[in-house]
Design a protein around this motif. Structure first.
Motif, PDB file in Angstrom:
ATOM      1  N   MET A   1       0.823  -1.189   0.000  1.00 41.59           N
ATOM      2  CA  MET A   1       0.000   0.000   0.000  1.00 41.59           C
ATOM      3  C   MET A   1       0.869   1.254   0.000  1.00 41.59           C
ATOM      4  N   PHE A   2       1.926   1.242   0.799  1.00 35.38           N
ATOM      5  CA  PHE A   2       2.811   2.399   0.877  1.00 35.38           C
ATOM      6  C   PHE A   2       3.466   2.689  -0.471  1.00 35.38           C
ATOM      7  N   LYS A   3       3.907   1.623  -1.158  1.00 31.96           N
ATOM      8  CA  LYS A   3       4.545   1.806  -2.461  1.00 31.96           C
ATOM      9  C   LYS A   3       3.576   2.424  -3.464  1.00 31.96           C
ATOM     10  N   ARG A   4       2.334   2.008  -3.399  1.00 31.58           N
ATOM     11  CA  ARG A   4       1.324   2.534  -4.319  1.00 31.58           C
ATOM     12  C   ARG A   4       1.082   4.016  -4.048  1.00 31.58           C
ATOM     13  N   THR A   5       1.013   4.369  -2.775  1.00 31.57           N
ATOM     14  CA  THR A   5       0.818   5.769  -2.401  1.00 31.57           C
ATOM     15  C   THR A   5       2.023   6.597  -2.823  1.00 31.57           C
ATOM     16  N   LEU A   6       3.203   6.062  -2.614  1.00 34.66           N
ATOM     17  CA  LEU A   6       4.422   6.756  -3.002  1.00 34.66           C
ATOM     18  C   LEU A   6       4.475   6.943  -4.519  1.00 34.66           C
ATOM     19  N   ALA A   7       4.097   5.915  -5.259  1.00 34.16           N
ATOM     20  CA  ALA A   7       4.085   6.009  -6.725  1.00 34.16           C
ATOM     21  C   ALA A   7       3.077   7.052  -7.187  1.00 34.16           C
ATOM     22  N   ALA A   8       1.919   7.084  -6.571  1.00 36.32           N
ATOM     23  CA  ALA A   8       0.906   8.075  -6.935  1.00 36.32           C
ATOM     24  C   ALA A   8       1.393   9.483  -6.637  1.00 36.32           C
ATOM     25  N   ALA A   9       2.052   9.659  -5.509  1.00 34.62           N
ATOM     26  CA  ALA A   9       2.586  10.973  -5.159  1.00 34.62           C
ATOM     27  C   ALA A   9       3.660  11.404  -6.151  1.00 34.62           C
ATOM     28  N   ALA A  10       4.505  10.467  -6.543  1.00 28.27           N
ATOM     29  CA  ALA A  10       5.553  10.776  -7.511  1.00 28.27           C
ATOM     30  C   ALA A  10       4.953  11.175  -8.856  1.00 28.27           C
ATOM     31  N   LEU A  11       3.917  10.476  -9.284  1.00 32.24           N
ATOM     32  CA  LEU A  11       3.244  10.820 -10.534  1.00 32.24           C
ATOM     33  C   LEU A  11       2.608  12.196 -10.454  1.00 32.24           C
ATOM     34  N   PHE A  12       2.002  12.494  -9.332  1.00 34.56           N
ATOM     35  CA  PHE A  12       1.378  13.797  -9.157  1.00 34.56           C
ATOM     36  C   PHE A  12       2.422  14.903  -9.297  1.00 34.56           C
ATOM     37  N   LEU A  13       3.557  14.736  -8.652  1.00 31.26           N
ATOM     38  CA  LEU A  13       4.617  15.734  -8.739  1.00 31.26           C
ATOM     39  C   LEU A  13       5.164  15.844 -10.152  1.00 31.26           C
ATOM     40  N   LEU A  14       5.292  14.713 -10.815  1.00 34.57           N
ATOM     41  CA  LEU A  14       5.778  14.720 -12.189  1.00 34.57           C
ATOM     42  C   LEU A  14       4.817  15.471 -13.099  1.00 34.57           C
ATOM     43  N   LEU A  15       3.545  15.202 -12.960  1.00 33.97           N
ATOM     44  CA  LEU A  15       2.552  15.893 -13.783  1.00 33.97           C
ATOM     45  C   LEU A  15       2.517  17.380 -13.468  1.00 33.97           C
ATOM     46  N   ALA A  16       2.642  17.726 -12.215  1.00 38.83           N
ATOM     47  CA  ALA A  16       2.636  19.133 -11.835  1.00 38.83           C
ATOM     48  C   ALA A  16       3.820  19.860 -12.467  1.00 38.83           C
ATOM     49  N   ALA A  17       4.951  19.192 -12.547  1.00 39.84           N
ATOM     50  CA  ALA A  17       6.144  19.814 -13.110  1.00 39.84           C
ATOM     51  C   ALA A  17       6.099  19.882 -14.633  1.00 39.84           C
ATOM     52  N   CYS A  18       5.475  18.903 -15.256  1.00 41.11           N
ATOM     53  CA  CYS A  18       5.493  18.816 -16.718  1.00 41.11           C
ATOM     54  C   CYS A  18       4.238  19.346 -17.381  1.00 41.11           C
ATOM     55  N   GLY A  19       3.256  19.712 -16.628  1.00 42.67           N
ATOM     56  CA  GLY A  19       1.992  20.107 -17.218  1.00 42.67           C
ATOM     57  C   GLY A  19       1.124  18.891 -17.434  1.00 42.67           C
ATOM     58  N   ASP A  20      -0.049  19.097 -17.988  1.00 39.32           N
ATOM     59  CA  ASP A  20      -0.968  17.971 -18.167  1.00 39.32           C
ATOM     60  C   ASP A  20      -1.491  17.915 -19.595  1.00 39.32           C
ATOM     61  N   SER A  21      -0.569  17.880 -20.544  1.00 45.22           N
ATOM     62  CA  SER A  21      -0.949  17.745 -21.938  1.00 45.22           C
ATOM     63  C   SER A  21      -1.633  16.401 -22.151  1.00 45.22           C
ATOM     64  N   ALA A  22      -2.286  16.270 -23.277  1.00 47.33           N
ATOM     65  CA  ALA A  22      -2.971  15.022 -23.601  1.00 47.33           C
ATOM     66  C   ALA A  22      -1.996  13.843 -23.573  1.00 47.33           C
ATOM     67  N   ALA A  23      -0.807  14.050 -24.092  1.00 50.05           N
ATOM     68  CA  ALA A  23       0.180  12.968 -24.123  1.00 50.05           C
ATOM     69  C   ALA A  23       0.585  12.545 -22.716  1.00 50.05           C
ATOM     70  N   LYS A  24       0.807  13.517 -21.844  1.00 49.41           N
ATOM     71  CA  LYS A  24       1.199  13.204 -20.468  1.00 49.41           C
ATOM     72  C   LYS A  24       0.055  12.517 -19.726  1.00 49.41           C
ATOM     73  N   LEU A  25      -1.153  12.996 -19.914  1.00 49.05           N
ATOM     74  CA  LEU A  25      -2.303  12.369 -19.268  1.00 49.05           C
ATOM     75  C   LEU A  25      -2.476  10.931 -19.745  1.00 49.05           C
ATOM     76  N   TYR A  26      -2.308  10.717 -21.041  1.00 52.04           N
ATOM     77  CA  TYR A  26      -2.453   9.372 -21.593  1.00 52.04           C
ATOM     78  C   TYR A  26      -1.376   8.440 -21.035  1.00 52.04           C
TER      79      TYR A  26
END
Length: 71
Positions: A1-26
């Motif tokens: 469970m912790f790894k999943r939460t950590l992965a989700a947090a990392a993705l959130f930060l990555l998206l925040a830094a890179c924007g949320d274009s269609a390609a990134k969302l996909y």
């Protein structure tokens, strides 16, 4: 469970830094599918369809949604 939460947090930060274009969302939606988080993947696919209906990823998102929903 912790790894999943950590992965989700990392993705959130990555998206925040890179924007949320269609390609990134996909890309993120595909990752969520691989993590068996189909609810979040579906939400991201719907966001692509809503925000970027003319993007090439919209067609792909629609196909993935249909597959996830068993249509």
């Amino acid at each position: 469970m912790f790894k999943r939460t950590l992965a989700a947090a990392a993705l959130f930060l990555l998206l925040a830094a890179c924007g949320d274009s269609a390609a990134k969302l996909y890309e993120t939606a595909l990752f969520e599918e691989k993590q068996r988080n189909t609810e979040h993947a579906s939400k991201l696919y719907r966001e692509i369809l809503s925000r970027y209906p003319e993007a090439p990823e919209a067609r792909l998102a629609r196909e993935r949604l249909e597959a996830l929903e068993g249509k």
